[in-house]
Write an enzyme that holds these catalytic residues in place. Structure first.
Site, PDB file in Angstrom:
ATOM      1  N   ILE A  67       0.879  -1.032  -0.093  1.00  0.00           N
ATOM      2  CA  ILE A  67       0.023  -0.127   0.190  1.00  0.00           C
ATOM      3  C   ILE A  67       0.933   1.211  -0.017  1.00  0.00           C
ATOM      4  O   ILE A  67       0.447   2.314  -0.665  1.00  0.00           O
ATOM      5  CB  ILE A  67      -1.039   0.108   1.292  1.00  0.00           C
ATOM      6  CG1 ILE A  67      -1.721  -1.279   0.955  1.00  0.00           C
ATOM      7  CG2 ILE A  67      -1.852   1.294   1.319  1.00  0.00           C
ATOM      8  CD1 ILE A  67      -2.836  -1.554  -0.155  1.00  0.00           C
ATOM      9  N   CYS A  68       1.916   1.277   0.757  1.00  0.00           N
ATOM     10  CA  CYS A  68       2.917   2.556   0.532  1.00  0.00           C
ATOM     11  C   CYS A  68       3.314   2.684  -0.730  1.00  0.00           C
ATOM     12  O   CYS A  68       3.426   3.804  -1.145  1.00  0.00           O
ATOM     13  CB  CYS A  68       4.151   2.144   1.877  1.00  0.00           C
ATOM     14  SG  CYS A  68       3.444   2.008   3.459  1.00  0.00           S
ATOM     15  N   SER A  69       3.885   1.703  -1.440  1.00  0.00           N
ATOM     16  CA  SER A  69       4.275   1.656  -2.663  1.00  0.00           C
ATOM     17  C   SER A  69       3.356   2.244  -3.778  1.00  0.00           C
ATOM     18  O   SER A  69       3.436   3.083  -4.384  1.00  0.00           O
ATOM     19  CB  SER A  69       4.741   0.239  -3.175  1.00  0.00           C
ATOM     20  OG  SER A  69       5.210   0.226  -4.414  1.00  0.00           O
TER      21      SER A  69
END
Length: 160
Positions: free
Chosen positions: A57-59
């Site tokens: 999700i951060c990516s």
């Protein structure tokens, strides 16, 4: 206002984030070794905050704002995590991302009340997005569920 943070539905932390008012100033170093100070930026600033650049999700969040940064030169985009600068550099090289990414040494996380105090991501930053104009936080989204993406459209709309 204290907010509970969950990861896959499990409570992992409580934080007390800044959501409105005067934006706490900070200076962090970008991946080229330049100091970036919030109060010295003159355009609206969209700050994308995430716990670990090496997670899905951060990516996705960082790649999404990287695309928007290329389209919106009238906005300063800052992406902040507490990964090391080397971890961030490696990720950017592998993913072809070229935007301002800052490694938080704790200064930003403490000032904005975003440091997770429990669970598997203890000490990491809570996923959030801020828009700062003229030194004021005019938009904030603190995601209660760490595994969810932010509302990209709402954040971008707030910069107008």
């Amino acid at each position: 206002m204290v907010q509970e943070i969950t990861l896959h539905g499990e409570k992992v932390a409580k934080i007390n984030p800044v959501t409105t008012g005067k934006a706490p100033d900070f200076t962090l170093t970008d991946l080229n070794g330049n100091d970036i100070t919030l109060s010295l930026l003159t355009k609206p600033v969209l700050i994308s905050v995430f716990p670990d650049i090496n997670t899905r999700i951060c990516s996705l969040q960082t790649k999404h704002f990287n695309v928007e940064a290329a389209k919106h030169t009238e906005i300063d985009f800052l992406s902040i995590s507490n990964n090391t600068a080397q971890e961030q550099r490696n990720w950017c090289a592998a993913e072809g991302v070229d935007m301002t990414i800052l490694a938080d040494n704790g200064e930003f996380g403490r000032a904005y009340g975003l440091i997770l105090d429990g669970g598997p991501l203890e000490g990491r930053l809570a996923r959030s997005v801020f828009v700062v104009k003229d030194g004021e936080v005019i938009y904030s989204e603190i995601l209660e569920e760490l595994s969810e993406e932010p509302n990209y459209a709402a954040a971008l709309a707030a910069t107008k």
